[in-house]
Design a protein around this motif. Sequence first.
Motif, PDB file in Angstrom:
ATOM      1  N   ASN A  63       0.814  -1.218   0.000  1.00  0.00           N
ATOM      2  CA  ASN A  63       0.000   0.000   0.000  1.00  0.00           C
ATOM      3  C   ASN A  63       0.845   1.265   0.000  1.00  0.00           C
ATOM      4  OD1 ASN A  63      -2.922  -0.793   0.128  1.00  0.00           O
ATOM      5  ND2 ASN A  63      -2.115  -2.043   1.803  1.00  0.00           N
ATOM      6  N   ASN A  64       0.662   2.073  -1.045  1.00  0.00           N
ATOM      7  CA  ASN A  64       1.424   3.313  -1.158  1.00  0.00           C
ATOM      8  C   ASN A  64       0.657   4.524  -0.660  1.00  0.00           C
ATOM      9  OD1 ASN A  64      -0.421   3.291  -3.366  1.00  0.00           O
ATOM     10  ND2 ASN A  64       0.835   4.756  -4.477  1.00  0.00           N
ATOM     11  N   VAL A  65      -0.629   4.386  -0.388  1.00  0.00           N
ATOM     12  CA  VAL A  65      -1.412   5.547   0.063  1.00  0.00           C
ATOM     13  C   VAL A  65      -0.936   6.023   1.439  1.00  0.00           C
ATOM     14  CG1 VAL A  65      -3.710   6.436   0.553  1.00  0.00           C
ATOM     15  CG2 VAL A  65      -3.372   4.852  -1.354  1.00  0.00           C
ATOM     16  N   PRO A  66      -0.795   5.136   2.434  1.00  0.00           N
ATOM     17  CA  PRO A  66      -0.218   5.578   3.710  1.00  0.00           C
ATOM     18  C   PRO A  66       1.297   5.677   3.579  1.00  0.00           C
ATOM     19  CG  PRO A  66      -0.709   3.249   3.830  1.00  0.00           C
ATOM     20  CD  PRO A  66      -1.186   3.711   2.480  1.00  0.00           C
ATOM     21  N   ALA A  67       1.742   6.678   2.841  1.00  0.00           N
ATOM     22  CA  ALA A  67       3.154   6.752   2.462  1.00  0.00           C
ATOM     23  C   ALA A  67       4.077   6.725   3.664  1.00  0.00           C
ATOM     24  CB  ALA A  67       3.399   8.021   1.644  1.00  0.00           C
ATOM     25  N   VAL A  68       3.713   7.431   4.735  1.00  0.00           N
ATOM     26  CA  VAL A  68       4.570   7.465   5.920  1.00  0.00           C
ATOM     27  C   VAL A  68       4.032   6.542   7.010  1.00  0.00           C
ATOM     28  CG1 VAL A  68       5.542   9.724   5.426  1.00  0.00           C
ATOM     29  CG2 VAL A  68       3.443   9.579   6.762  1.00  0.00           C
ATOM     30  N   GLY A  69       3.275   5.529   6.592  1.00  0.00           N
ATOM     31  CA  GLY A  69       2.825   4.491   7.511  1.00  0.00           C
ATOM     32  C   GLY A  69       1.379   4.630   7.907  1.00  0.00           C
ATOM     33  N   HIS A  70       0.746   3.486   8.115  1.00  0.00           N
ATOM     34  CA  HIS A  70      -0.636   3.455   8.583  1.00  0.00           C
ATOM     35  C   HIS A  70      -0.743   4.158   9.936  1.00  0.00           C
ATOM     36  CE1 HIS A  70      -2.062   0.600   5.516  1.00  0.00           C
ATOM     37  NE2 HIS A  70      -0.882   0.006   5.656  1.00  0.00           N
ATOM     38  N   ALA A  71      -1.795   4.967  10.077  1.00  0.00           N
ATOM     39  CA  ALA A  71      -2.089   5.650  11.345  1.00  0.00           C
ATOM     40  C   ALA A  71      -0.878   6.396  11.886  1.00  0.00           C
ATOM     41  CB  ALA A  71      -2.623   4.642  12.377  1.00  0.00           C
ATOM     42  N   ASN A  72      -0.148   7.041  10.997  1.00  0.00           N
ATOM     43  CA  ASN A  72       1.042   7.764  11.453  1.00  0.00           C
ATOM     44  C   ASN A  72       0.646   8.782  12.525  1.00  0.00           C
ATOM     45  OD1 ASN A  72       2.934  10.260  11.288  1.00  0.00           O
ATOM     46  ND2 ASN A  72       4.112   8.591  10.371  1.00  0.00           N
ATOM     47  N   PRO A  73       1.259   8.737  13.705  1.00  0.00           N
ATOM     48  CA  PRO A  73       0.806   9.600  14.810  1.00  0.00           C
ATOM     49  C   PRO A  73       0.984  11.085  14.535  1.00  0.00           C
ATOM     50  CG  PRO A  73       2.819   8.412  15.397  1.00  0.00           C
ATOM     51  CD  PRO A  73       2.322   7.803  14.124  1.00  0.00           C
ATOM     52  N   ARG A  74       2.003  11.466  13.764  1.00  0.00           N
ATOM     53  CA  ARG A  74       2.205  12.889  13.484  1.00  0.00           C
ATOM     54  C   ARG A  74       1.134  13.413  12.529  1.00  0.00           C
ATOM     55  NH1 ARG A  74       8.541  13.991  12.497  1.00  0.00           N
ATOM     56  NH2 ARG A  74       7.774  16.138  12.529  1.00  0.00           N
ATOM     57  N   VAL A  75       0.763  12.588  11.567  1.00  0.00           N
ATOM     58  CA  VAL A  75      -0.309  12.986  10.653  1.00  0.00           C
ATOM     59  C   VAL A  75      -1.631  13.044  11.407  1.00  0.00           C
ATOM     60  CG1 VAL A  75      -1.573  12.398   8.553  1.00  0.00           C
ATOM     61  CG2 VAL A  75       0.913  12.005   8.662  1.00  0.00           C
ATOM     62  N   ALA A  76      -1.898  12.030  12.227  1.00  0.00           N
ATOM     63  CA  ALA A  76      -3.152  11.998  12.988  1.00  0.00           C
ATOM     64  C   ALA A  76      -3.257  13.203  13.920  1.00  0.00           C
ATOM     65  CB  ALA A  76      -3.239  10.700  13.784  1.00  0.00           C
ATOM     66  N   GLN A  77      -2.180  13.544  14.587  1.00  0.00           N
ATOM     67  CA  GLN A  77      -2.206  14.690  15.491  1.00  0.00           C
ATOM     68  C   GLN A  77      -2.454  15.989  14.729  1.00  0.00           C
ATOM     69  OE1 GLN A  77       1.345  15.191  17.850  1.00  0.00           O
ATOM     70  NE2 GLN A  77       0.586  17.009  18.885  1.00  0.00           N
ATOM     71  N   ALA A  78      -1.784  16.148  13.581  1.00  0.00           N
ATOM     72  CA  ALA A  78      -1.963  17.367  12.786  1.00  0.00           C
ATOM     73  C   ALA A  78      -3.401  17.500  12.312  1.00  0.00           C
ATOM     74  CB  ALA A  78      -1.008  17.351  11.595  1.00  0.00           C
ATOM     75  N   VAL A  79      -4.000  16.395  11.884  1.00  0.00           N
ATOM     76  CA  VAL A  79      -5.392  16.410  11.416  1.00  0.00           C
ATOM     77  C   VAL A  79      -6.342  16.762  12.549  1.00  0.00           C
ATOM     78  CG1 VAL A  79      -7.263  14.920  10.576  1.00  0.00           C
ATOM     79  CG2 VAL A  79      -5.019  14.868   9.452  1.00  0.00           C
ATOM     80  N   CYS A  80      -6.161  16.121  13.687  1.00  0.00           N
ATOM     81  CA  CYS A  80      -7.052  16.371  14.826  1.00  0.00           C
ATOM     82  C   CYS A  80      -6.949  17.816  15.315  1.00  0.00           C
ATOM     83  CB  CYS A  80      -6.735  15.406  15.962  1.00  0.00           C
ATOM     84  SG  CYS A  80      -7.183  13.694  15.616  1.00  0.00           S
ATOM     85  N   GLU A  81      -5.735  18.321  15.412  1.00  0.00           N
ATOM     86  CA  GLU A  81      -5.561  19.694  15.886  1.00  0.00           C
ATOM     87  C   GLU A  81      -6.179  20.691  14.919  1.00  0.00           C
ATOM     88  OE1 GLU A  81      -1.417  20.273  16.579  1.00  0.00           O
ATOM     89  OE2 GLU A  81      -1.397  19.108  18.453  1.00  0.00           O
ATOM     90  N   GLN A  82      -5.981  20.459  13.604  1.00  0.00           N
ATOM     91  CA  GLN A  82      -6.533  21.392  12.628  1.00  0.00           C
ATOM     92  C   GLN A  82      -8.056  21.288  12.570  1.00  0.00           C
ATOM     93  OE1 GLN A  82      -4.721  23.779  10.897  1.00  0.00           O
ATOM     94  NE2 GLN A  82      -6.777  24.534  10.474  1.00  0.00           N
ATOM     95  N   MET A  83      -8.579  20.082  12.685  1.00  0.00           N
ATOM     96  CA  MET A  83     -10.027  19.891  12.669  1.00  0.00           C
ATOM     97  C   MET A  83     -10.685  20.620  13.837  1.00  0.00           C
ATOM     98  SD  MET A  83     -12.681  18.581  11.169  1.00  0.00           S
ATOM     99  CE  MET A  83     -12.222  17.205  10.108  1.00  0.00           C
TER     100      MET A  83
END
Length: 437
Positions: A63-83
């Motif tokens: 799977n290439n869609v989760p380029a920096v890994g499934h459930a990447n914590p830095r991406v998840a945190q950035a999304v939650c904070e911005q949301m």
Amino acid sequence: MANGFDPSTLDSLAPEMRAMVQRRNSVLAPSYRLFYNEPVEFVRGSGVRLFDSHGRSYLDAYNNVPAVGHANPRVAQAVCEQMSRLNTHTRYVTLPVIEYSERLVSLFPEELGQVIYACTGSEAVDLALRIAKYETGRQGVIVTRHAYHGTTTEAAAISPSLGPHRPTVRWVRYVDAPNPSVEGADAGTLFAARVRQAIAELEADGTGFAAFIADSIFSSDGLQADPAGFLKPVVDAVHAAGGLYLADEVQPGFGRTGDAWWGFVRHGILPDLVILGKPMGNGMPISGVVGRPKVLERFGNDMRYFNTFGGNSVCIAAANAVLDVIEDDHLLDDIARIGRLLGEGLRNIARDYPVLSEVRGAGLFYGVDVTAAPESQEADQDGAERIVNALRERRVLISSSGPEGNVLKIRPPLVFSDADLEEFLDNFRAVMEDLSK
């Protein structure tokens, strides 16, 4: 579909899985297909691991869609904070979209200085085609014979890999993909000659030539990577005819092919428009077209293009976090190094099992041809599917692709480690040993 679940075998599934697939089929249209002879249910992911409903871990080498890994914590945190702060469109001034856009275009050659956002790769392809046709005043588009570029009506029309029932239009011409394995050092020259012939046909029938589009590793055409540089004669032919070169970087981009951010860089070429998609937001819906400002100017001034969710605040936060991870964790260096080891490991296995007739790839994107017998050129789709499904039984995920469905497609998340690589190669070798008995 290569490596697809056969619905006629539904009764052979375990009762729990059979019931779930039946429920799925009752509410999802038949276009939603499943992988593997025995489908697998996943409930969570982490890094390069996916976990099924029984808690079993699978190594994701596909799977290439989760380029920096499934459930990447830095991406998840950035999304939650911005949301929790703001999520709006690009008709207001918001600093994050400006900063991200500056950061993104700085990763490209200086001639490619502006970006337009969309939500999916298909939308971005559709948009790039509109820009090219408007800029040139012509309609004709050239693609490779088994390409895939998306699912909108326009993108599907230039995606022959979708099969015979895709939209067919008179403004598309198909050419055989380059094949350096067969054509050798002349691959680029021969490919350019085929493109020039297609251009002549478009001009002769009054359609005119607007653009050539390809992904620089020819993902759906069986994966063609080396020698780097074979695309340069095509760019020259396209520009000589007054057309635009469109680089579809949805699959080879963001460092996937190693050493550089973009697959086209390996070939020493400069596209007019670059299409970005899936890995850009690690699974959040964001895509884009990066291009020469002079190409984007007339379209931007004359056309009412607006995408409500294209470049929205939350997806921009995810995309920015993806760049953070790639840069802070020095993933480009890792991709190049581990990719070389992946290629060496695959070739070592292929030497012992000659039905693996050729290994091609770059970075963390490899294809392996499966043929019917040693020294045979006869494609073996069934053999490829046996390997894919045997790996799935060992809880290792890959898939297959190519015009004849016989190319093993190995394309893990970019955070693939040395330990992950060792696990993958050990299981791949074990599968080949089992299947050769």
